[in-house]
Design a protein around this motif. Structure first.
Motif, PDB file in Angstrom:
ATOM      1  N   LEU A  25       0.293  -5.346   1.496  1.00  0.00           N
ATOM      2  CA  LEU A  25      -0.340  -4.996   0.222  1.00  0.00           C
ATOM      3  C   LEU A  25       0.082  -3.610  -0.248  1.00  0.00           C
ATOM      4  O   LEU A  25       0.404  -3.411  -1.419  1.00  0.00           O
ATOM      5  CB  LEU A  25      -1.860  -5.069   0.354  1.00  0.00           C
ATOM      6  CG  LEU A  25      -2.674  -4.662  -0.868  1.00  0.00           C
ATOM      7  CD1 LEU A  25      -2.436  -5.652  -2.006  1.00  0.00           C
ATOM      8  CD2 LEU A  25      -4.140  -4.577  -0.525  1.00  0.00           C
ATOM      9  N   VAL A  26       0.119  -2.652   0.648  1.00  0.00           N
ATOM     10  CA  VAL A  26       0.531  -1.291   0.283  1.00  0.00           C
ATOM     11  C   VAL A  26       1.986  -1.280  -0.176  1.00  0.00           C
ATOM     12  O   VAL A  26       2.323  -0.615  -1.156  1.00  0.00           O
ATOM     13  CB  VAL A  26       0.320  -0.329   1.474  1.00  0.00           C
ATOM     14  CG1 VAL A  26       0.996   1.007   1.230  1.00  0.00           C
ATOM     15  CG2 VAL A  26      -1.161  -0.125   1.721  1.00  0.00           C
ATOM     16  N   GLN A  27       2.844  -2.028   0.488  1.00  0.00           N
ATOM     17  CA  GLN A  27       4.245  -2.086   0.081  1.00  0.00           C
ATOM     18  C   GLN A  27       4.395  -2.713  -1.300  1.00  0.00           C
ATOM     19  O   GLN A  27       5.194  -2.255  -2.116  1.00  0.00           O
ATOM     20  CB  GLN A  27       5.065  -2.883   1.106  1.00  0.00           C
ATOM     21  CG  GLN A  27       5.252  -2.153   2.414  1.00  0.00           C
ATOM     22  CD  GLN A  27       6.015  -0.856   2.258  1.00  0.00           C
ATOM     23  OE1 GLN A  27       6.990  -0.769   1.520  1.00  0.00           O
ATOM     24  NE2 GLN A  27       5.562   0.181   2.940  1.00  0.00           N
ATOM     25  N   LEU A  28       3.624  -3.766  -1.570  1.00  0.00           N
ATOM     26  CA  LEU A  28       3.688  -4.399  -2.889  1.00  0.00           C
ATOM     27  C   LEU A  28       3.202  -3.453  -3.985  1.00  0.00           C
ATOM     28  O   LEU A  28       3.789  -3.385  -5.063  1.00  0.00           O
ATOM     29  CB  LEU A  28       2.856  -5.688  -2.897  1.00  0.00           C
ATOM     30  CG  LEU A  28       3.438  -6.856  -2.108  1.00  0.00           C
ATOM     31  CD1 LEU A  28       2.453  -8.016  -2.088  1.00  0.00           C
ATOM     32  CD2 LEU A  28       4.767  -7.285  -2.700  1.00  0.00           C
ATOM     33  N   LEU A  29       2.121  -2.726  -3.724  1.00  0.00           N
ATOM     34  CA  LEU A  29       1.622  -1.781  -4.718  1.00  0.00           C
ATOM     35  C   LEU A  29       2.587  -0.616  -4.912  1.00  0.00           C
ATOM     36  O   LEU A  29       2.746  -0.114  -6.022  1.00  0.00           O
ATOM     37  CB  LEU A  29       0.239  -1.267  -4.312  1.00  0.00           C
ATOM     38  CG  LEU A  29      -0.883  -2.298  -4.347  1.00  0.00           C
ATOM     39  CD1 LEU A  29      -2.178  -1.698  -3.806  1.00  0.00           C
ATOM     40  CD2 LEU A  29      -1.088  -2.835  -5.746  1.00  0.00           C
ATOM     41  N   ASP A  30       3.237  -0.179  -3.843  1.00  0.00           N
ATOM     42  CA  ASP A  30       4.196   0.915  -3.935  1.00  0.00           C
ATOM     43  C   ASP A  30       5.463   0.472  -4.650  1.00  0.00           C
ATOM     44  O   ASP A  30       6.138   1.281  -5.292  1.00  0.00           O
ATOM     45  CB  ASP A  30       4.523   1.421  -2.535  1.00  0.00           C
ATOM     46  CG  ASP A  30       5.286   2.731  -2.568  1.00  0.00           C
ATOM     47  OD1 ASP A  30       4.945   3.585  -3.411  1.00  0.00           O
ATOM     48  OD2 ASP A  30       6.220   2.893  -1.757  1.00  0.00           O
ATOM     49  N   PHE A  31       5.792  -0.808  -4.577  1.00  0.00           N
ATOM     50  CA  PHE A  31       6.989  -1.342  -5.189  1.00  0.00           C
ATOM     51  C   PHE A  31       6.904  -1.330  -6.711  1.00  0.00           C
ATOM     52  O   PHE A  31       7.923  -1.360  -7.396  1.00  0.00           O
ATOM     53  CB  PHE A  31       7.221  -2.778  -4.687  1.00  0.00           C
ATOM     54  CG  PHE A  31       8.458  -3.427  -5.235  1.00  0.00           C
ATOM     55  CD1 PHE A  31       9.709  -3.006  -4.824  1.00  0.00           C
ATOM     56  CD2 PHE A  31       8.367  -4.450  -6.153  1.00  0.00           C
ATOM     57  CE1 PHE A  31      10.848  -3.610  -5.317  1.00  0.00           C
ATOM     58  CE2 PHE A  31       9.504  -5.063  -6.664  1.00  0.00           C
ATOM     59  CZ  PHE A  31      10.747  -4.637  -6.240  1.00  0.00           C
ATOM     60  N   ARG A  32       5.691  -1.255  -7.256  1.00  0.00           N
ATOM     61  CA  ARG A  32       5.519  -1.310  -8.709  1.00  0.00           C
ATOM     62  C   ARG A  32       6.108  -0.102  -9.413  1.00  0.00           C
ATOM     63  O   ARG A  32       6.337  -0.121 -10.603  1.00  0.00           O
ATOM     64  CB  ARG A  32       4.040  -1.410  -9.071  1.00  0.00           C
ATOM     65  CG  ARG A  32       3.411  -2.688  -8.583  1.00  0.00           C
ATOM     66  CD  ARG A  32       2.025  -2.859  -9.073  1.00  0.00           C
ATOM     67  NE  ARG A  32       1.213  -1.683  -8.839  1.00  0.00           N
ATOM     68  CZ  ARG A  32      -0.003  -1.514  -9.309  1.00  0.00           C
ATOM     69  NH1 ARG A  32      -0.556  -2.444 -10.047  1.00  0.00           N
ATOM     70  NH2 ARG A  32      -0.691  -0.436  -9.052  1.00  0.00           N
ATOM     71  N   GLY A  33       6.309   0.983  -8.717  1.00  0.00           N
ATOM     72  CA  GLY A  33       6.921   2.156  -9.334  1.00  0.00           C
ATOM     73  C   GLY A  33       5.961   3.329  -9.389  1.00  0.00           C
ATOM     74  O   GLY A  33       4.886   3.320  -8.803  1.00  0.00           O
ATOM     75  N   GLU A  34       6.376   4.331 -10.120  1.00  0.00           N
ATOM     76  CA  GLU A  34       5.604   5.566 -10.214  1.00  0.00           C
ATOM     77  C   GLU A  34       4.309   5.333 -10.986  1.00  0.00           C
ATOM     78  O   GLU A  34       4.279   4.638 -11.991  1.00  0.00           O
ATOM     79  CB  GLU A  34       6.441   6.626 -10.924  1.00  0.00           C
ATOM     80  CG  GLU A  34       5.790   7.980 -10.966  1.00  0.00           C
ATOM     81  CD  GLU A  34       6.699   9.012 -11.601  1.00  0.00           C
ATOM     82  OE1 GLU A  34       6.197  10.061 -12.003  1.00  0.00           O
ATOM     83  OE2 GLU A  34       7.915   8.768 -11.711  1.00  0.00           O
ATOM     84  N   MET A  35       3.242   5.924 -10.491  1.00  0.00           N
ATOM     85  CA  MET A  35       1.952   5.788 -11.166  1.00  0.00           C
ATOM     86  C   MET A  35       1.884   6.750 -12.346  1.00  0.00           C
ATOM     87  O   MET A  35       2.284   7.905 -12.250  1.00  0.00           O
ATOM     88  CB  MET A  35       0.816   6.098 -10.200  1.00  0.00           C
ATOM     89  CG  MET A  35       0.665   5.067  -9.124  1.00  0.00           C
ATOM     90  SD  MET A  35      -0.673   5.457  -7.974  1.00  0.00           S
ATOM     91  CE  MET A  35      -2.045   5.600  -9.061  1.00  0.00           C
ATOM     92  N   LEU A  36       1.384   6.261 -13.468  1.00  0.00           N
ATOM     93  CA  LEU A  36       1.219   7.085 -14.658  1.00  0.00           C
ATOM     94  C   LEU A  36      -0.266   7.380 -14.852  1.00  0.00           C
ATOM     95  O   LEU A  36      -1.103   6.523 -14.575  1.00  0.00           O
ATOM     96  CB  LEU A  36       1.767   6.351 -15.886  1.00  0.00           C
ATOM     97  CG  LEU A  36       3.247   5.995 -15.831  1.00  0.00           C
ATOM     98  CD1 LEU A  36       3.629   5.154 -17.045  1.00  0.00           C
ATOM     99  CD2 LEU A  36       4.086   7.252 -15.781  1.00  0.00           C
TER     100      LEU A  36
END
Length: 62
Positions: A25-36
């Motif tokens: 789950l953490v890898q999938l959320l991190d894969f989305r890109g930079e947080m704005l």
């Protein structure tokens, strides 16, 4: 195998599965890109500053 050992093995397996699911789950959320940052709506902020900044917290004027 005795019952306490079976329970220990089952809970250990569940713990490992939960840890792997968390890492995925953490890898999938991190894969989305930079947080704005979230957009700021200026109307709410200005109303709060004007309403509370000049007269204090207890003196609201409409």
């Amino acid at each position: 195998m005795e019952r306490p050992k079976i329970v220990a093995v089952i809970t250990g397996a569940i713990s490992i599965l939960l840890a792997i699911a968390y890492l995925i789950l953490v890898q999938l959320l991190d894969f989305r890109g930079e947080m704005l940052p979230a957009p700021i709506e200026t109307g709410i902020v200005q109303e709060f500053v004007v309403g509370h900044g000049a007269w204090g917290m207890g003196h609201w004027q409409e």
